[in-house]
Scaffold this motif. Structure first.
Motif, PDB file in Angstrom:
ATOM      1  N   CYS A  48       5.636   1.229  -9.998  1.00  0.00           N
ATOM      2  CA  CYS A  48       5.787   1.120  -8.522  1.00  0.00           C
ATOM      3  C   CYS A  48       3.441   0.615  -8.300  1.00  0.00           C
ATOM      4  O   CYS A  48       3.034   1.200  -7.132  1.00  0.00           O
ATOM      5  N   GLU A  70       0.435  -3.445  -3.419  1.00  0.00           N
ATOM      6  CA  GLU A  70      -0.003  -2.709  -1.590  1.00  0.00           C
ATOM      7  C   GLU A  70       1.198  -3.746  -1.434  1.00  0.00           C
ATOM      8  O   GLU A  70       1.798  -3.174  -0.369  1.00  0.00           O
ATOM      9  N   LYS A  73       4.558  -2.193  -1.517  1.00  0.00           N
ATOM     10  CA  LYS A  73       4.970  -0.487  -1.362  1.00  0.00           C
ATOM     11  C   LYS A  73       5.607  -0.526   0.290  1.00  0.00           C
ATOM     12  O   LYS A  73       6.178   0.250   0.399  1.00  0.00           O
ATOM     13  N   TYR A  78       9.844   5.984  -2.164  1.00  0.00           N
ATOM     14  CA  TYR A  78       9.082   6.611  -3.449  1.00  0.00           C
ATOM     15  C   TYR A  78       9.368   8.213  -3.072  1.00  0.00           C
ATOM     16  O   TYR A  78       9.025   8.813  -2.293  1.00  0.00           O
ATOM     17  N   TYR A 102       5.056   3.919   7.892  1.00  0.00           N
ATOM     18  CA  TYR A 102       5.349   3.087   7.417  1.00  0.00           C
ATOM     19  C   TYR A 102       4.895   2.190   8.507  1.00  0.00           C
ATOM     20  O   TYR A 102       6.507   0.967   8.335  1.00  0.00           O
TER      21      TYR A 102
ATOM     22  N   ASN B 208       1.536   5.582  -2.343  1.00  0.00           N
ATOM     23  CA  ASN B 208       2.788   4.661  -2.242  1.00  0.00           C
ATOM     24  C   ASN B 208       3.773   4.094  -0.846  1.00  0.00           C
ATOM     25  O   ASN B 208       4.341   3.643  -0.982  1.00  0.00           O
ATOM     26  N   THR B 209       2.950   4.656   0.076  1.00  0.00           N
ATOM     27  CA  THR B 209       2.833   3.926   0.938  1.00  0.00           C
ATOM     28  C   THR B 209       1.492   2.555   2.192  1.00  0.00           C
ATOM     29  O   THR B 209       0.468   2.592   0.829  1.00  0.00           O
ATOM     30  N   LYS B 363      -6.311   3.748  -4.667  1.00  0.00           N
ATOM     31  CA  LYS B 363      -3.920   4.552  -4.199  1.00  0.00           C
ATOM     32  C   LYS B 363      -3.589   4.445  -5.618  1.00  0.00           C
ATOM     33  O   LYS B 363      -2.849   4.039  -5.724  1.00  0.00           O
TER      34      LYS B 363
END
Lengths: 310, 366
Positions: A48, A70, A73, A78, A102, B208-209, B363
């Motif tokens: 990831c 990116e 994601k 996760y 999100y 992870n976002t 990140k």
């Protein structure tokens, strides 16, 4: 869906993941099985984009990793090994926060939160602070948060390492429900029973992929035969049999012993029996079907012997 | 790159954390209140009533008159009378007195002769402030009956005290205190706010976002900007109520200068957070920065007494520029335009630290 090519990651001298090649098909639960330190977490983090590979690359959901991490994601969920939501925030606050991160808003945000709360039985816990939840409740909250944006791919890093067996069963039922809706799930575990429930499985050992396939295939193609030995002197049996180089492993289970005999031996039961009767030990020996644990023992035995944990 | 919704989500979350962390919340208000009361009353460079002993070997009417005038000046408080100069020396050694006054037997005679000092002051000079206070006694006029009243000599200098006519230390201390308190709380709060997420494992989820580094950083500092401004308000208010510290410039300039300073401290805090792994290290680094800020910024000691190297270091500290700014605005009634070099320095510091923090914050976990 996921394709890794010679994925390698070093931490100083330690090779955590070593030339890993991997194909994960869509719509399945794909498991990573391995002992602690076998590179399961590192692999998930490489896939990831949380860690940069030392060598090799991966393509996940059509995105090159790490270059396009990116973009990826937005499409993945996760779940970290450690509970990573906010203990000082309520269940509903945690969910709202993650949903907004999100990009969910308005009625869609409310609908999705209602859906996951129902799906993961969080409704009675809505106003609870996350730190007050039990291990199983935390898992459900974490999974709910990871699936809020309906990701195509879920990466779960040892999600059940801290919960009781019943909770683990419930958790896996929830995973299968997600797969039914089209999600692909990559999950790492060190529990055999969980590994057995995966559609496909990769066994990792010291950063190396030592076996992969469907659990039944892995058990069918195991490079040994399994004999159980029931006797009154298990310690002596252990000593006698471990002298035989054709015997790969002996595991004691109460008064029974599970003996893995190389496939090169055509009559494994006879071989074990003759060795024991020669020493004057009466034992009941019979061949049984290999289990996933046997597969695991066989494919990881070289490094296990090297670690002195045989 | 900067989505308002995500920014607001991070911001709201920070506010929730703050509201539920009673200790931090208490520190936000407790630190300024305690410090202003403590420092406002305690830090006083206008030293009075030094502990003194007198050895009056003259024992005349005149020598007694001198003593009462010394006490009337409030510089000395004569607690002991001894016979010999050696006694004074002993008391000084023992730390019982700060100043010894030795009036020699021929005091009256010496007074008549110009050019010879009539009285000796034995001073514990290890504290330069005490020494300079005692020195000020040498300028004390002494008029006595047997001598005709002198016309005052024409002096070379005349001192006119601007901005703080009553010579109250608190007037000088309080504006700088805004800077000290903001340095302490702002740097530490932001550094800890990010590192806490790393320690708690929350950061692994967050990175992870789709949240961007900039959204995360800005969302984290905005609540602290507001808190900083609340602290400024509190200090200015308490300063005015308790110590009658004036705001001679405009309040808008006070807040603008504070805003700039808050921003540079938050930038620094964020930068620290990208350098350390634990909250403890964050606090250590904060103090590593805090101490020179207090000592070199001109808050405690005049900038003019410092060697060149110390001044260079001081120019690199935001507190130095803020102390100049805020004293200028509050005490001298200056406006920001007059103090533009300090404004520029703070702006530069903010852009530098914030830029470094955003660039350094990956990140990723490695």
């Amino acid at each position: 869906m996921i394709e890794a090519r010679d994925l390698t990651r070093r931490f100083g001298d330690l090779v955590a993941v070593n030339r890993l090649n991997l194909q994960v098909p869509r719509g399945q639960v794909y498991g990573f099985l391995g002992p602690n330190g076998s590179g399961k977490s590192t692999t998930i983090r490489l896939l990831c984009g949380l860690l940069l590979p030392s060598e090799g690359s991966a393509r996940v959901l059509g995105h090159e990793v790490p270059a396009e991490a990116e973009l990826l994601k937005r499409k993945i969920g996760y779940m970290t090994q450690r509970f990573s939501l906010y203990g000082d925030m309520r269940v509903i606050e945690n969910l709202r926060f993650i949903a907004r991160i999100y990009g969910l808003s308005g009625s869609r945000l409310r609908t999705r939160i209602d859906q996951v709360m129902q799906q993961f039985r969080l409704e009675p816990l809505e106003r609870q602070f996350a730190r007050e939840l039990s291990g199983g409740q935390r898992q459900r909250l974490a999974l709910a948060a990871a699936t809020l944006h309906q990701p195509e791919l879920l990466l779960l890093d040892e999600p059940t390492s801290a919960v009781d067996p019943q909770t683990r069963r419930d958790f896996w039922d929830a995973l299968f429900a997600l797969v039914e809706d089209g999600t692909t799930i990559l999950v790492s575990t060190h529990y055999m029973d969980e590994a057995e429930r995966c559609h496909r499985l990769a066994i990792l050992d010291q950063g190396v992929l030592v076996a992969d396939g469907a659990p039944v295939e892995l058990m069918a193609s195991i490079d040994c035969r399994v004999v159980t030995v029931e006797s009154e002197r298990p310690r002596q049996v252990q000593q006698l049999l471990s002298a035989d180089s054709r015997i790969l492993s002996i595991t004691q289970l109460g008064s029974r012993q599970r003996v893995l005999v190389s496939r090169a031996v055509t009559e494994p039961v006879e071989r074990v029996e003759s060795a024991l009767t020669g020493a004057g030990i009466n034992a009941d020996c019979r061949e049984v079907e290999p289990s996933l644990e046997d597969v695991f023992v066989v494919v990881t035995r070289h490094s296990a012997a090297g670690r002195g944990e045989g | 790159m900067l989505a308002l919704q995500r920014l607001l989500a991070i911001l709201y979350k920070e506010v929730l954390h703050l509201g539920r962390d009673r200790l931090t919340f208490g520190m936000i208000f407790g630190i300024p209140m305690m410090q202003i009361i403590l420092f406002g009353y305690a830090i006083n460079t206008d030293v009075r009533e030094l502990r003194a002993a007198v050895a009056d070997q003259a024992g005349t009417e005149l020598s007694r008159q001198l003593q009462s005038e010394l006490e009337a000046s409030q510089v000395l408080r004569i607690g002991l009378r001894v016979a010999a100069g050696s006694d004074l020396q002993r008391l000084l050694d023992e730390g019982q007195i700060d100043v010894g006054v030795l009036i020699p037997p021929d005091f009256g005679h010496r007074l008549q002769q110009d050019g010879r000092p009539a009285v000796q002051l034995l001073v514990d000079g290890s504290d330069p402030i005490i020494l300079s206070t005692a020195r000020s006694l040498t300028a004390m006029p002494f008029e006595y009956d047997t001598r005709p009243r002198q016309e005052p000599e024409t002096r070379l200098f005349e001192v006119r005290n601007f901005y703080n006519p009553e010579r109250r230390s608190s007037v000088f201390v309080v504006p700088g205190l805004i800077g000290v308190i903001l340095t302490m709380t702002m740097v530490m709060f932001t550094a800890v706010a990010v590192v806490r997420e790393r320690e708690g494992g929350n950061l692994e989820l967050l990175i992870n976002t789709p949240v961007s580094s900039l959204e995360l950083m800005v969302g984290k500092i905005v609540p602290y900007v507001l808190i900083g401004l609340i602290q400024v308000t509190l200090i200015v208010l308490l300063g005015a109520l308790l110590f009658h510290v004036p705001v001679n410039g405009t309040l808008a300039d006070v807040y603008l200068a504070s805003l700039l300073f808050i921003a540079s401290n938050l930038g620094l805090g964020l930068m620290i957070s990208t350098l350390v792994g634990t909250q403890f290290q964050a606090i250590q680094l904060t103090f590593f920065f805090f101490l020179p800020s207090i000592l070199l910024s001109g808050f405690m000691f005049p900038f003019d007494g410092m060697p060149q190297v110390a001044r260079w270091i001081a120019e690199g500290l935001p507190l130095t520029h803020f102390v100049r700014l805020i004293r200028g605005i509050m005490l001298r009634g200056a406006d920001l335009a007059q103090l533009w070099p300090e404004v520029l320095a703070l702006l530069g510091f903010f852009l530098l630290t914030m830029g470094a923090a955003v660039l350094r914050f990956h990140k990723r976990l490695d």
